[in-house]
Design a protein around this motif. Sequence first.
Motif, PDB file in Angstrom:
ATOM      1  N   PHE A  15     -23.938  16.337 -11.225  1.00  0.00           N
ATOM      2  CA  PHE A  15     -22.700  16.585 -11.964  1.00  0.00           C
ATOM      3  C   PHE A  15     -21.846  15.317 -12.011  1.00  0.00           C
ATOM      4  CE2 PHE A  15     -18.349  18.008 -12.555  1.00  0.00           C
ATOM      5  CZ  PHE A  15     -18.486  18.908 -13.600  1.00  0.00           C
ATOM      6  N   CYS A  16     -21.752  14.612 -10.899  1.00  0.00           N
ATOM      7  CA  CYS A  16     -20.974  13.376 -10.846  1.00  0.00           C
ATOM      8  C   CYS A  16     -21.563  12.323 -11.791  1.00  0.00           C
ATOM      9  CB  CYS A  16     -20.895  12.845  -9.418  1.00  0.00           C
ATOM     10  SG  CYS A  16     -19.832  13.846  -8.344  1.00  0.00           S
ATOM     11  N   ARG A  17     -22.876  12.210 -11.817  1.00  0.00           N
ATOM     12  CA  ARG A  17     -23.510  11.259 -12.742  1.00  0.00           C
ATOM     13  C   ARG A  17     -23.159  11.599 -14.182  1.00  0.00           C
ATOM     14  NH1 ARG A  17     -27.784  11.574  -9.119  1.00  0.00           N
ATOM     15  NH2 ARG A  17     -28.813  13.185 -10.351  1.00  0.00           N
ATOM     16  N   GLU A  18     -23.214  12.878 -14.530  1.00  0.00           N
ATOM     17  CA  GLU A  18     -22.895  13.315 -15.893  1.00  0.00           C
ATOM     18  C   GLU A  18     -21.461  12.959 -16.279  1.00  0.00           C
ATOM     19  OE1 GLU A  18     -23.636  17.503 -16.272  1.00  0.00           O
ATOM     20  OE2 GLU A  18     -25.674  17.287 -15.488  1.00  0.00           O
ATOM     21  N   ARG A  99      -9.544  16.385 -11.045  1.00  0.00           N
ATOM     22  CA  ARG A  99      -9.059  17.743 -11.259  1.00  0.00           C
ATOM     23  C   ARG A  99     -10.068  18.474 -12.139  1.00  0.00           C
ATOM     24  NH1 ARG A  99      -3.482  19.034 -11.108  1.00  0.00           N
ATOM     25  NH2 ARG A  99      -2.177  17.333 -10.417  1.00  0.00           N
ATOM     26  N   PHE A 100     -10.020  19.781 -12.071  1.00  0.00           N
ATOM     27  CA  PHE A 100     -10.779  20.570 -13.044  1.00  0.00           C
ATOM     28  C   PHE A 100     -10.026  21.842 -13.375  1.00  0.00           C
ATOM     29  CE2 PHE A 100     -12.486  22.217  -9.010  1.00  0.00           C
ATOM     30  CZ  PHE A 100     -12.401  23.584  -9.216  1.00  0.00           C
ATOM     31  N   LEU A 101     -10.358  22.392 -14.541  1.00  0.00           N
ATOM     32  CA  LEU A 101      -9.850  23.672 -14.996  1.00  0.00           C
ATOM     33  C   LEU A 101     -11.036  24.403 -15.605  1.00  0.00           C
ATOM     34  CD1 LEU A 101      -6.622  24.488 -16.839  1.00  0.00           C
ATOM     35  CD2 LEU A 101      -8.792  25.234 -17.807  1.00  0.00           C
ATOM     36  N   LEU A 102     -11.314  25.593 -15.109  1.00  0.00           N
ATOM     37  CA  LEU A 102     -12.451  26.382 -15.564  1.00  0.00           C
ATOM     38  C   LEU A 102     -11.957  27.754 -16.002  1.00  0.00           C
ATOM     39  CD1 LEU A 102     -15.555  26.821 -15.803  1.00  0.00           C
ATOM     40  CD2 LEU A 102     -15.499  27.571 -13.414  1.00  0.00           C
ATOM     41  N   SER A 103     -12.265  28.101 -17.256  1.00  0.00           N
ATOM     42  CA  SER A 103     -11.903  29.407 -17.785  1.00  0.00           C
ATOM     43  C   SER A 103     -13.080  29.907 -18.617  1.00  0.00           C
ATOM     44  CB  SER A 103     -10.640  29.324 -18.633  1.00  0.00           C
ATOM     45  OG  SER A 103     -10.243  30.610 -19.052  1.00  0.00           O
ATOM     46  N   GLY A 104     -13.800  30.856 -18.075  1.00  0.00           N
ATOM     47  CA  GLY A 104     -14.996  31.351 -18.762  1.00  0.00           C
ATOM     48  C   GLY A 104     -16.019  30.229 -18.879  1.00  0.00           C
ATOM     49  N   ASP A 105     -16.449  29.947 -20.092  1.00  0.00           N
ATOM     50  CA  ASP A 105     -17.421  28.878 -20.340  1.00  0.00           C
ATOM     51  C   ASP A 105     -16.763  27.528 -20.593  1.00  0.00           C
ATOM     52  OD1 ASP A 105     -19.552  30.622 -20.064  1.00  0.00           O
ATOM     53  OD2 ASP A 105     -19.636  31.085 -22.209  1.00  0.00           O
ATOM     54  N   HIS A 106     -15.445  27.484 -20.604  1.00  0.00           N
ATOM     55  CA  HIS A 106     -14.714  26.239 -20.884  1.00  0.00           C
ATOM     56  C   HIS A 106     -14.392  25.506 -19.582  1.00  0.00           C
ATOM     57  CE1 HIS A 106     -12.115  23.461 -23.014  1.00  0.00           C
ATOM     58  NE2 HIS A 106     -11.258  23.614 -22.013  1.00  0.00           N
ATOM     59  N   LEU A 107     -14.818  24.249 -19.498  1.00  0.00           N
ATOM     60  CA  LEU A 107     -14.561  23.424 -18.314  1.00  0.00           C
ATOM     61  C   LEU A 107     -13.966  22.096 -18.741  1.00  0.00           C
ATOM     62  CD1 LEU A 107     -14.874  22.691 -15.274  1.00  0.00           C
ATOM     63  CD2 LEU A 107     -17.179  21.872 -15.855  1.00  0.00           C
ATOM     64  N   ASP A 108     -12.818  21.754 -18.183  1.00  0.00           N
ATOM     65  CA  ASP A 108     -12.208  20.430 -18.341  1.00  0.00           C
ATOM     66  C   ASP A 108     -12.261  19.744 -16.988  1.00  0.00           C
ATOM     67  OD1 ASP A 108     -11.455  20.437 -21.026  1.00  0.00           O
ATOM     68  OD2 ASP A 108      -9.528  21.395 -20.609  1.00  0.00           O
ATOM     69  N   VAL A 109     -12.670  18.476 -16.983  1.00  0.00           N
ATOM     70  CA  VAL A 109     -12.718  17.649 -15.778  1.00  0.00           C
ATOM     71  C   VAL A 109     -12.059  16.332 -16.126  1.00  0.00           C
ATOM     72  CG1 VAL A 109     -14.229  16.466 -14.140  1.00  0.00           C
ATOM     73  CG2 VAL A 109     -14.874  18.718 -15.004  1.00  0.00           C
ATOM     74  N   TRP A 110     -11.092  15.889 -15.305  1.00  0.00           N
ATOM     75  CA  TRP A 110     -10.430  14.627 -15.587  1.00  0.00           C
ATOM     76  C   TRP A 110      -9.958  13.971 -14.300  1.00  0.00           C
ATOM     77  CZ3 TRP A 110      -8.249  19.359 -16.076  1.00  0.00           C
ATOM     78  CH2 TRP A 110      -6.956  19.551 -15.583  1.00  0.00           C
ATOM     79  N   PHE A 111      -9.747  12.660 -14.399  1.00  0.00           N
ATOM     80  CA  PHE A 111      -9.276  11.870 -13.260  1.00  0.00           C
ATOM     81  C   PHE A 111      -7.769  11.740 -13.342  1.00  0.00           C
ATOM     82  CE2 PHE A 111      -8.354   7.894 -11.002  1.00  0.00           C
ATOM     83  CZ  PHE A 111      -8.941   8.188  -9.791  1.00  0.00           C
ATOM     84  N   ASP A 112      -7.097  11.971 -12.231  1.00  0.00           N
ATOM     85  CA  ASP A 112      -5.641  11.880 -12.130  1.00  0.00           C
ATOM     86  C   ASP A 112      -5.321  10.972 -10.942  1.00  0.00           C
ATOM     87  OD1 ASP A 112      -2.929  12.185 -11.695  1.00  0.00           O
ATOM     88  OD2 ASP A 112      -2.969  14.382 -11.719  1.00  0.00           O
TER      89      ASP A 112
END
Length: 118
Positions: A15-18, A99-112
């Motif tokens: 996952f980190c590589r992706e 950080r991440f936000l997961l709702s159903g099939d929607h996933l956001d991943v970002w660096f803060d």
Amino acid sequence: MEASTAKIQEDQRAFCREHLANYVTSPGSSKLGFALSTKGQLPLNGLRHPPQADTSGWYLWCGEEFSNAPDFFQPLHTQHIYEEFPHLIALMGLEPGYRFLLSGDHLDVWFDPSLLNI
């Protein structure tokens, strides 16, 4: 079925590589903060501060509301999250500052980067 430590690390590294992120382990024996009072709400949110002592640096909560109340988060062993939320296993290897936000099939991943200044 409980995932083995090797499988957990393999999934986290992939996952980190992706996401072009460095991998930082979150051992099952480490502790994280989980807002138990929010369990079952959506979305599922996570942020990672730098690990300290026996903590992974992760803080997880469910729902739209975040609280700065001192009792909002309760300590849990990371293994409990791996068992109860297996869909989060891969995310838990993201390095501090993510950080991440997961709702159903929607996933956001970002660096803060602000998460590194605690």
